[in-house]
Design a protein around this motif. Structure first.
Motif, PDB file in Angstrom:
ATOM      1  N   LEU A   1      -3.406  19.059  -1.719  1.00  0.00           N
ATOM      2  CA  LEU A   1      -3.695  18.249  -2.906  1.00  0.00           C
ATOM      3  C   LEU A   1      -4.289  16.894  -2.520  1.00  0.00           C
ATOM      4  CD1 LEU A   1      -3.414  17.641  -5.987  1.00  0.00           C
ATOM      5  CD2 LEU A   1      -1.116  16.776  -5.470  1.00  0.00           C
ATOM      6  N   ILE A   2      -3.651  16.210  -1.582  1.00  0.00           N
ATOM      7  CA  ILE A   2      -4.107  14.874  -1.206  1.00  0.00           C
ATOM      8  C   ILE A   2      -5.460  14.926  -0.506  1.00  0.00           C
ATOM      9  CG2 ILE A   2      -3.610  12.884   0.260  1.00  0.00           C
ATOM     10  CD1 ILE A   2      -2.022  13.030  -2.396  1.00  0.00           C
ATOM     11  N   HIS A   3      -5.656  15.915   0.340  1.00  0.00           N
ATOM     12  CA  HIS A   3      -6.950  15.990   1.031  1.00  0.00           C
ATOM     13  C   HIS A   3      -8.057  16.489   0.102  1.00  0.00           C
ATOM     14  CE1 HIS A   3      -5.401  14.454   4.634  1.00  0.00           C
ATOM     15  NE2 HIS A   3      -4.661  15.495   4.960  1.00  0.00           N
ATOM     16  N   ARG A   4      -7.692  17.230  -0.930  1.00  0.00           N
ATOM     17  CA  ARG A   4      -8.690  17.535  -1.972  1.00  0.00           C
ATOM     18  C   ARG A   4      -9.176  16.237  -2.603  1.00  0.00           C
ATOM     19  NH1 ARG A   4      -8.209  16.665  -7.800  1.00  0.00           N
ATOM     20  NH2 ARG A   4      -6.493  18.139  -8.141  1.00  0.00           N
ATOM     21  N   LEU A   5      -8.240  15.320  -2.859  1.00  0.00           N
ATOM     22  CA  LEU A   5      -8.634  14.031  -3.415  1.00  0.00           C
ATOM     23  C   LEU A   5      -9.514  13.263  -2.424  1.00  0.00           C
ATOM     24  CD1 LEU A   5      -8.548  11.788  -5.513  1.00  0.00           C
ATOM     25  CD2 LEU A   5      -6.308  11.107  -4.605  1.00  0.00           C
ATOM     26  N   ASP A   6      -9.177  13.314  -1.141  1.00  0.00           N
ATOM     27  CA  ASP A   6     -10.017  12.668  -0.130  1.00  0.00           C
ATOM     28  C   ASP A   6     -11.445  13.208  -0.183  1.00  0.00           C
ATOM     29  OD1 ASP A   6      -8.019  11.031   0.974  1.00  0.00           O
ATOM     30  OD2 ASP A   6      -7.362  12.598   2.350  1.00  0.00           O
TER      31      ASP A   6
ATOM     32  N   TYR B   1       7.848   9.351   3.746  1.00  0.00           N
ATOM     33  CA  TYR B   1       8.369   8.028   4.048  1.00  0.00           C
ATOM     34  C   TYR B   1       9.839   8.075   4.459  1.00  0.00           C
ATOM     35  CZ  TYR B   1       4.229   5.589   2.333  1.00  0.00           C
ATOM     36  OH  TYR B   1       2.942   5.117   2.175  1.00  0.00           O
ATOM     37  N   GLY B   2      10.547   9.104   4.055  1.00  0.00           N
ATOM     38  CA  GLY B   2      11.989   9.128   4.253  1.00  0.00           C
ATOM     39  C   GLY B   2      12.469   9.884   5.479  1.00  0.00           C
TER      40      GLY B   2
ATOM     41  N   HIS C   1      -1.749   5.919  -0.837  1.00  0.00           N
ATOM     42  CA  HIS C   1      -2.799   4.924  -0.592  1.00  0.00           C
ATOM     43  C   HIS C   1      -4.185   5.477  -0.932  1.00  0.00           C
ATOM     44  CE1 HIS C   1      -0.237   2.420   2.479  1.00  0.00           C
ATOM     45  NE2 HIS C   1       0.504   3.004   1.555  1.00  0.00           N
ATOM     46  N   ARG C   2      -4.223   6.355  -1.942  1.00  0.00           N
ATOM     47  CA  ARG C   2      -5.507   6.932  -2.361  1.00  0.00           C
ATOM     48  C   ARG C   2      -6.043   6.285  -3.626  1.00  0.00           C
ATOM     49  NH1 ARG C   2      -3.916   9.103   2.470  1.00  0.00           N
ATOM     50  NH2 ARG C   2      -5.349  10.774   3.091  1.00  0.00           N
ATOM     51  N   ARG C   3      -5.344   5.332  -4.182  1.00  0.00           N
ATOM     52  CA  ARG C   3      -5.837   4.617  -5.358  1.00  0.00           C
ATOM     53  C   ARG C   3      -5.115   3.274  -5.429  1.00  0.00           C
ATOM     54  NH1 ARG C   3      -4.211   5.586 -11.160  1.00  0.00           N
ATOM     55  NH2 ARG C   3      -4.030   3.332 -10.935  1.00  0.00           N
TER      56      ARG C   3
ATOM     57  N   VAL D   1      10.085  -2.761  -0.751  1.00  0.00           N
ATOM     58  CA  VAL D   1       9.341  -1.530  -1.002  1.00  0.00           C
ATOM     59  C   VAL D   1       7.899  -1.667  -0.528  1.00  0.00           C
ATOM     60  CG1 VAL D   1       8.424  -0.022  -2.810  1.00  0.00           C
ATOM     61  CG2 VAL D   1      10.799  -0.798  -2.913  1.00  0.00           C
ATOM     62  N   THR D   2       7.289  -2.795  -0.828  1.00  0.00           N
ATOM     63  CA  THR D   2       5.902  -3.016  -0.426  1.00  0.00           C
ATOM     64  C   THR D   2       5.750  -2.914   1.083  1.00  0.00           C
ATOM     65  OG1 THR D   2       5.471  -4.430  -2.341  1.00  0.00           O
ATOM     66  CG2 THR D   2       4.002  -4.672  -0.446  1.00  0.00           C
ATOM     67  N   GLU D   3       6.696  -3.453   1.821  1.00  0.00           N
ATOM     68  CA  GLU D   3       6.611  -3.398   3.282  1.00  0.00           C
ATOM     69  C   GLU D   3       6.764  -1.967   3.783  1.00  0.00           C
ATOM     70  OE1 GLU D   3       8.780  -5.364   7.202  1.00  0.00           O
ATOM     71  OE2 GLU D   3       8.629  -6.503   5.326  1.00  0.00           O
ATOM     72  N   VAL D   4       7.703  -1.230   3.198  1.00  0.00           N
ATOM     73  CA  VAL D   4       7.866   0.178   3.612  1.00  0.00           C
ATOM     74  C   VAL D   4       6.598   0.967   3.335  1.00  0.00           C
ATOM     75  CG1 VAL D   4       9.143   2.311   3.208  1.00  0.00           C
ATOM     76  CG2 VAL D   4      10.374   0.140   3.315  1.00  0.00           C
ATOM     77  N   LEU D   5       6.046   0.782   2.140  1.00  0.00           N
ATOM     78  CA  LEU D   5       4.866   1.558   1.737  1.00  0.00           C
ATOM     79  C   LEU D   5       3.581   1.073   2.383  1.00  0.00           C
ATOM     80  CD1 LEU D   5       5.549   2.078  -2.087  1.00  0.00           C
ATOM     81  CD2 LEU D   5       6.136   3.583  -0.179  1.00  0.00           C
ATOM     82  N   SER D   6       3.641  -0.037   3.107  1.00  0.00           N
ATOM     83  CA  SER D   6       2.424  -0.526   3.774  1.00  0.00           C
ATOM     84  C   SER D   6       2.033   0.365   4.950  1.00  0.00           C
ATOM     85  CB  SER D   6       2.637  -1.962   4.262  1.00  0.00           C
ATOM     86  OG  SER D   6       3.601  -2.010   5.315  1.00  0.00           O
ATOM     87  N   ASN D   7       2.940   1.228   5.374  1.00  0.00           N
ATOM     88  CA  ASN D   7       2.645   2.155   6.460  1.00  0.00           C
ATOM     89  C   ASN D   7       1.851   3.323   5.901  1.00  0.00           C
ATOM     90  OD1 ASN D   7       4.291   0.836   8.585  1.00  0.00           O
ATOM     91  ND2 ASN D   7       5.967   1.346   7.208  1.00  0.00           N
ATOM     92  N   ALA D   8       0.573   3.388   6.241  1.00  0.00           N
ATOM     93  CA  ALA D   8      -0.291   4.448   5.711  1.00  0.00           C
ATOM     94  C   ALA D   8       0.128   5.807   6.250  1.00  0.00           C
ATOM     95  CB  ALA D   8      -1.739   4.172   6.080  1.00  0.00           C
ATOM     96  N   ILE D   9      -0.063   6.841   5.462  1.00  0.00           N
ATOM     97  CA  ILE D   9       0.219   8.212   5.882  1.00  0.00           C
ATOM     98  C   ILE D   9      -1.037   9.045   5.685  1.00  0.00           C
ATOM     99  CG2 ILE D   9       2.721   8.228   5.579  1.00  0.00           C
ATOM    100  CD1 ILE D   9       2.365   9.243   2.773  1.00  0.00           C
ATOM    101  N   ASP D  10      -1.288   9.965   6.603  1.00  0.00           N
ATOM    102  CA  ASP D  10      -2.450  10.855   6.524  1.00  0.00           C
ATOM    103  C   ASP D  10      -2.028  12.256   6.092  1.00  0.00           C
ATOM    104  OD1 ASP D  10      -4.203   8.886   7.363  1.00  0.00           O
ATOM    105  OD2 ASP D  10      -3.938   9.372   9.481  1.00  0.00           O
TER     106      ASP D  10
END
Length: 270
Positions: free
Chosen positions: A131-136, A164-165, A242-244, A261-270
């Motif tokens: 799903l996410i790579h379709r968006l990419d 993230y968890g 981090h796709r939008r 939360v912002t700091e945790v989510l600042s770590n990008a995921i592929d």
């Protein structure tokens, strides 16, 4: 949250993988991927090819891990049409192996949760990967189509809980009595997370983590949330990846909890 039936995950893998392929087939191989700045369309195509090939090996050799079976990534073709053919082969083999396996069968997983060491983990994880790579792919081509809201709602939970968890066996999560609710407006549901810190030393490279901000999905704690992040399932799912941007997403509550939360989510995921 209630997870989707496994046939729904299988259908999503087929549907999103096909859309991914259709979009990239008409794309300039050298086109930049806006959501993954280091990648071209060719890189994105090869990424999902190798991902699905790797999970084919996981399912085919279950319950052993690819490392235990001497897995080697296939060589990357040079020409774009050969890349597309390699993707077709990897996808077909992966789906055939997955759908012939019982989701309850023991299988390798990198998840820290022992309950995730089954074929069922692959069903769910790869539905959201596709799903996410379709968006990419669509962002690369400039023609974005909507997310299925039911799959996206499950994706909010999966992203927060699995991506993230994840808690490595060499690390420790020290929870605090602070909670953040991710409220999914179009699903009428929420994903709750508990804030805390992570400590540990990675055995492979010796990197030491001391009181690094972290958060983990928990059941509804039955207390007011310290902060609430609200949006539709498609918006939240894409935003967490981090796709939008955060248009249409609201964040209210304790500023310190939101900063955490912002700091945790600042770590990008592929």
């Amino acid at each position: 949250m209630t997870r989707l039936p496994y046939p729904d995950y299988a259908a999503a893998i087929r549907r999103e993988s096909q859309r991914f392929r259709d979009v990239l087939a008409d794309c300039d191989p050298a086109a930049a991927v806006p959501s993954c700045p280091d990648w071209t369309a060719s890189d994105l195509l090869w990424h999902l090819t190798t991902v699905q090939h790797w999970w084919w090996a996981v399912i085919t050799n279950r319950p052993r891990s690819p490392k235990e079976t001497g897995y080697e990534e296939p060589p990357r073709p040079e020409q774009y049409d050969a890349l597309l053919a390699a993707y077709d082969d990897a996808h077909a083999a992966f789906v055939a192996a997955l759908e012939s396996a019982d989701p309850a069968d023991p299988a390798y997983s990198w998840s820290s949760d022992p309950a995730d060491h089954t074929v069922g983990f692959t069903y769910r994880r790869q539905a959201h990967e596709a799903l996410i790579h379709r968006l990419d792919a669509e962002l690369t081509a400039g023609s974005v189509t909507p997310f299925d809201p039911v799959l996206a709602a499950d994706g909010v939970d999966e992203t927060l809980d699995v991506m993230y968890g994840a808690l490595p066996e060499w690390g420790r999560f020290d929870p605090e009595q602070r909670y953040v609710e991710f409220r999914i407006t179009d699903a009428g549901s929420s994903v709750w997370t508990q804030l805390g810190v992570f400590n540990g030393a990675a055995p492979d490279d010796g990197q030491v983590f001391v009181d690094e901000k972290d958060m983990h999905v928990v059941p509804d704690p039955g207390v007011p949330a310290d902060a609430v992040i609200t949006g539709t399932a498609p918006d939240l799912d894409a935003w967490l990846w981090h796709r939008r941007d955060d248009a249409g997403i609201t964040a209210t509550g304790d500023p310190a909890a939101l900063e955490h939360v912002t700091e945790v989510l600042s770590n990008a995921i592929d």
